[in-house]
Design an enzyme around this catalytic site. Sequence first.
Site, PDB file in Angstrom:
ATOM      1  N   ASP A 178      -7.839 -10.258  -7.907  1.00  0.00           N
ATOM      2  CA  ASP A 178      -8.107  -9.012  -7.121  1.00  0.00           C
ATOM      3  C   ASP A 178      -7.465  -7.672  -7.808  1.00  0.00           C
ATOM      4  O   ASP A 178      -6.816  -7.840  -8.955  1.00  0.00           O
ATOM      5  CB  ASP A 178      -7.327  -9.012  -5.764  1.00  0.00           C
ATOM      6  CG  ASP A 178      -7.038  -7.758  -5.065  1.00  0.00           C
ATOM      7  OD1 ASP A 178      -8.078  -7.264  -4.731  1.00  0.00           O
ATOM      8  OD2 ASP A 178      -5.858  -7.514  -4.751  1.00  0.00           O
ATOM      9  N   ASP A 183      -6.840  -3.931  -6.492  1.00  0.00           N
ATOM     10  CA  ASP A 183      -5.525  -2.893  -5.922  1.00  0.00           C
ATOM     11  C   ASP A 183      -4.434  -3.935  -5.361  1.00  0.00           C
ATOM     12  O   ASP A 183      -4.732  -4.900  -4.794  1.00  0.00           O
ATOM     13  CB  ASP A 183      -6.364  -2.256  -4.898  1.00  0.00           C
ATOM     14  CG  ASP A 183      -7.317  -1.027  -5.291  1.00  0.00           C
ATOM     15  OD1 ASP A 183      -6.756  -0.053  -5.987  1.00  0.00           O
ATOM     16  OD2 ASP A 183      -8.427  -1.415  -5.268  1.00  0.00           O
ATOM     17  N   ASP A 196      -3.415  -9.750  -3.207  1.00  0.00           N
ATOM     18  CA  ASP A 196      -2.488  -9.110  -2.074  1.00  0.00           C
ATOM     19  C   ASP A 196      -2.804  -8.967  -0.956  1.00  0.00           C
ATOM     20  O   ASP A 196      -1.999  -8.925   0.024  1.00  0.00           O
ATOM     21  CB  ASP A 196      -1.942  -7.987  -2.928  1.00  0.00           C
ATOM     22  CG  ASP A 196      -2.880  -6.763  -2.735  1.00  0.00           C
ATOM     23  OD1 ASP A 196      -4.090  -7.152  -3.000  1.00  0.00           O
ATOM     24  OD2 ASP A 196      -2.376  -5.697  -2.475  1.00  0.00           O
TER      25      ASP A 196
HETATM   26  O1  LIG Z   1      -9.712  -5.911  -2.981  1.00  0.00           O
HETATM   27  P1  LIG Z   1      -8.963  -4.741  -3.805  1.00  0.00           P
HETATM   28  O2  LIG Z   1      -9.191  -4.580  -4.991  1.00  0.00           O
HETATM   29  O3  LIG Z   1      -7.354  -4.994  -3.460  1.00  0.00           O
HETATM   30  O4  LIG Z   1      -9.445  -3.731  -2.867  1.00  0.00           O
HETATM   31  C1  LIG Z   1      -9.098  -3.236  -1.582  1.00  0.00           C
HETATM   32  C2  LIG Z   1      -9.027  -1.925  -1.321  1.00  0.00           C
HETATM   33  O5  LIG Z   1      -8.453  -1.281  -2.269  1.00  0.00           O
HETATM   34  C3  LIG Z   1      -8.048   0.067  -2.465  1.00  0.00           C
HETATM   35  O6  LIG Z   1      -7.290   0.653  -1.474  1.00  0.00           O
HETATM   36  C4  LIG Z   1      -6.048   0.075  -1.543  1.00  0.00           C
HETATM   37  O7  LIG Z   1      -5.626   0.550  -2.769  1.00  0.00           O
HETATM   38  C5  LIG Z   1      -5.532   2.090  -2.906  1.00  0.00           C
HETATM   39  C6  LIG Z   1      -5.144   2.613  -4.232  1.00  0.00           C
HETATM   40  O8  LIG Z   1      -3.801   2.006  -4.562  1.00  0.00           O
HETATM   41  C7  LIG Z   1      -4.298   2.682  -1.828  1.00  0.00           C
HETATM   42  O9  LIG Z   1      -4.419   3.990  -1.794  1.00  0.00           O
HETATM   43  C8  LIG Z   1      -5.003   2.149  -0.418  1.00  0.00           C
HETATM   44  O10 LIG Z   1      -4.012   2.384   0.626  1.00  0.00           O
HETATM   45  C9  LIG Z   1      -5.236   0.620  -0.373  1.00  0.00           C
HETATM   46  O11 LIG Z   1      -5.885   0.211   0.871  1.00  0.00           O
HETATM   47  C10 LIG Z   1      -9.636   0.632  -2.500  1.00  0.00           C
HETATM   48  O12 LIG Z   1      -9.532   2.064  -2.285  1.00  0.00           O
HETATM   49  C11 LIG Z   1     -10.292   0.213  -1.341  1.00  0.00           C
HETATM   50  O13 LIG Z   1     -11.730   0.548  -1.585  1.00  0.00           O
HETATM   51  C12 LIG Z   1     -10.343  -1.378  -1.257  1.00  0.00           C
HETATM   52  O14 LIG Z   1     -11.153  -1.890  -0.501  1.00  0.00           O
END
Ligand SMILES: O=P(O)(O)OC[C@H]1O[C@H](O[C@H]2O[C@H](CO)[C@@H](O)[C@H](O)[C@H]2O)[C@H](O)[C@@H](O)[C@@H]1O
Length: 850
Positions: free
Chosen positions: A32, A34, A209
Site C-alpha cells: 500500500d 499512504d 495500514d
Molecule cells: O491506499 P493508500 O495508498 O493508503 O491510500 C489511501 C488514501 O491515502 C491518502 O490519504 C491518506 O494519506 C494522506 C497523506 O498522508 C493523509 O493526509 C490522509 O488523512 C489519509 O487518509 C490519499 O490522499 C487518499 O486518496 C487515499 O485514498
Amino acid sequence: MSTVAPTEPLDAALRATLGRLARVPQLLVAVDYDGTLAPIVDDPAAARPLPEAVTALRALAELPQTKVAVVSGRSLRDLAALSRLPSEIHLVGSHGSEFDVGFVQQLSAEARQLRTTLQQQVERIAAGQPGVRLEAKPASVAVHTRTAGDEVAAGVNAAVRSGPAMLPGVHVTEGKKVIELSVVHTDKGTALDTLRSRLGASAVLFVGDDVTDENGFARLRGPDVGVKVGFGDTRATHRVADPVEVAKLLALVLDIRRRWLYGERAVPIERHSMLAGGDNLALVTPDARITWLCHPRPDSAAIFADLLGGSPAGYFGVAPQRGGLPLGQKYLGGSMTVQTRWSGLTVTDWLDPTGPANRTTLVRQLTGTVTVRVQFAPRPEFGQVAVRLQPLGDGLVMLGSNEPAVLYSPGVDWDIVQEGEHDTAHALIDLRAAGGSAVLELRCGTDNLDPAPRPVEQRADEAATQWRGWLDGLRLPGVSTELVARSALTLRALTYRPTGAILAAGTCSLPEDLGGVRNWDYRYCWLRDAALAARALVDLGSVDEAEGLLAWTAGVIERTGGHPERLHPLYTVEGQTLGPEAVIDTLPGYAGSRPVRVGNAANKQLQLDVFGPIADLVDAVAQRRGAVSDFDREVLDAMVDAVARRWFEPDHGIWEQRQPPRHHVYSKVMCWQTVDRALNVVARHGLPERPDWVELRAAIAENVLEYGWNEQVGAYTTAYDGTDLDAASLWVGLSGLLADDDPRFLATVLAIEAELRSGPVVYRYRSDDGMPGTEGGFHVCTAWLIESYLRTGRRADAEELYGQFVACCGPTGLLPEQYDPLAERGLGNHPQAYSHLGLIRCALLLDSRR
Ligand SMILES: O=P(O)(O)OC[C@H]1O[C@H](O[C@H]2O[C@H](CO)[C@@H](O)[C@H](O)[C@H]2O)[C@H](O)[C@@H](O)[C@@H]1O
C-alpha cells in the site's frame, strides 16, 4: 541522511516467516502507499515514500522471479507523480480499480455523470469548512478531514454520509480521516488476485495500514504473508509499527531473496569431494558440510541439495563450535573416505559400501577434544515434503518422507528447531566429555536405530579396504600416479554396482555458465560416456566395470526388441527410459544458476556415435581376456547392425545440441570405429570373416573422409554442412581412421588448436548452439588435444597442456566437466567421468610414449 531511525529489529517470528517467503519461486511484493511506504502527513499532496523503502522496492523489482506492485487508494496519476517509482514497479490506483491510464475512459456515461454529481455535492458540503480538503480521482472523490477541527470534521462527515453517500450506485470507503465516494466498486483483494494471476506469483507479500487493505489481507492464502502497519483490528497475520519498519521489512526480504537467488555460499565446484559406497554418492564441502545426497539411488530426489539451493535445500554440517576454517581435507589413501581436520577435531566421512540394497548409510566419525556444533537439516524430495525430526532412543527419526530414515547418534542431545514446515536438529557435542569421539550415522531406507553390529573403527577399515583392494589391482602409470589413482577411484565410484551402469557425473544442474541456464542432469548412464569410462579402467587393468557395463548394455539392447539402432543415448542406472525432463523451481540453483533441471531431454535424440565406444570397449575387453565371449559377440553384432541401418542419417551429435540434426563428422567417425573394432575382434579371435563389414567400413570411411573435410577451412569440421569446428573431430585421427602423420589429421589438429584452445582449456565449439550464455572449456576436449599433440609428435606441447589440465583439479583431485580460464574456476556437473577418463588416457599415453 537516513530517515529510518535505528529501532528494534523486526520480531523473530516475522523474520522467520519472511525468510521462508523470500525463497518461493515467483514472489509478488505488493504494498500500500499512504501510511505504508509514505508516512501519513496533513497534506495528501505532500506524502512521499521513505527513500529506504523505495531503494528496497526498486532492487526487488530488478531481481529475477520477483515482481513488485504498489496498490493504493490514490488515483494512478497521483500515485505515479508522488511515488516516482520506475516502470518495473506495477502501480495500481483507486483502491485496486485503476490498472492503467485509460481507466476513466472505460467508465460508462452514467458513471461519469454520477461522478460529476458527487463532486458538486461534496464541494457544496466542504465550502467554507476550514481544514477540509477534497481530492478528485477518476471514479471517486475523497473528503479529507485530517486538518479540520473535530467539530467541523464531524459535521462534514455526517453531511457526506447522509447526502451523496446515499445516492444509488455510490460506494463508500472510510479510511484514515477520509471518506471516499466512488462510482465503481473498489477492492484491493480483487486487485491482488489480478496481479497474482497476471504475474504468475507463487506467493504474495502484502503490506498495508488502512481499512481498505483488509480486503487485500482477506484474499491471502497458502504461503502468502500479510503484514498490517500500525494499530487496529486486522486479518493480517503479522504486524509492524510504522513505515520505518516497512522499509526494514522490505530490505530484509530483498537481502534474503537476493542471497537465495544468487547462491548463499557458492563453494567452488571443484573443491567438493565425493563420498561413494558403490550404489550411491554424496558431496562434501571443504568444511565438512554434506551438500548433496540423493536416495535411494544417485538419480533419485535429493535429501541434501544445499549445492543447488543453499541451506533451505538441506545440509548436514559439522564444525568446531568456536568456528574457523579447517586445516585441510583429504581422501584417506586409496579410498573414498574423506577426512576434514581442524585443530582439535577430525571428521571422517564415508558411505558404507557393505549395507543392503536400497540403503544409504553415511557415517560421520568425529574425533578430538573440542566442542562440535552439528546441524542436521534433511530435506527429502528436494525439500518438497515437510520434515519432522523426532528424538528417539539413540538418535532421531525423520518423519514425513515415504522413505524411512534415521540419524543414529548415541549420546547426543538434540535441539529441534522448527523452520516453517521443516525441522532442523542442532546439537553441541563436547568431544572431551564424550571420551574423544562420537558417531553420527545417517541411515536412509530403514528406521532401525540399533547400535551398529561392529565398532566404527572396524567399519571404517572395511569401507576403505574395499576401495584400496580394488585400487591395488590396477597398473598405474608413473605419470601423475596419485591423480590417476583418484581418477580411477572416481570412475569406479560413479559405477552403480547393482546394475553395472556408470554415471556421467555425480550431480545435476551444476552450471556450465555461472548464473546461466545451461544446467543439465548427468546422473544417468550415457552409452558413450560409460563405455569410454570403462575403457579407461580396462587400460588400467580392471575389466570388472567393463563387464558390468556390457551386461547392463545387453539389457538395454534387449529392450529395443531387435532394434539396436533405436538405442537412446542414455538410460537410468536401472537401464530404463528416463522420465520427462523437469524443472525444480523451488531451488534457486548453484550461485543462482537456474533452472534446476532433473531428467534429460537428450534421451530422445538420435546420436549415432554411441555404438563406437561400446564396440571399442568389447574389443579392448576381449583383447585383455585373450578371448571373446558369445555375449560380447552379441553386443558387437547389435552395434554393427545399428550402424548398418542408420550411419548415413544426420543426427544430433555428441554435444546433444537442441538443434536440427546434421551429418556430424564425429558421429560418422564413430560409426566407422564401430565396424573397425568389430573387425579387429573378428581378426584377432579367429571368428568367421565378415566381408559385408569390411565393405561397410570402407563405405563409411570414404563418405566421412570426403564430405567431412572442408577445403575452405583446411580441416575436418563439425559437420558436412558448415565451416564451424568441433574438438570431437580430432577423433578422425584418435580413432585410427587417419594415420597419425596424415596431413589431414595434422591440419585438423592445428585448426582446432587455433580456433578452440584458450590457455589451459579447449572449447567444444564456438558456434551458436541455440542456448543463451556461454560455457567453459571442456576438460575431455583438452585431453583429446593432448592426445593429438602426442600422436602428431608434439610431446612438449602435450606435456605443457597436460600440466595446465591437471592444475584444474580440486584440492582432493576431482574435476567437474569444464573450466572457465578467465575466472579460473570449475564449471558443470561434478565429478565428471569424461574429465577423469581424459586424465587417465593422457597420463597413460604420456607414460607409454616416454
Ligand atoms: O491506499 P493508500 O495508498 O493508503 O491510500 C489511501 C488514501 O491515502 C491518502 O490519504 C491518506 O494519506 C494522506 C497523506 O498522508 C493523509 O493526509 C490522509 O488523512 C489519509 O487518509 C490519499 O490522499 C487518499 O486518496 C487515499 O485514498
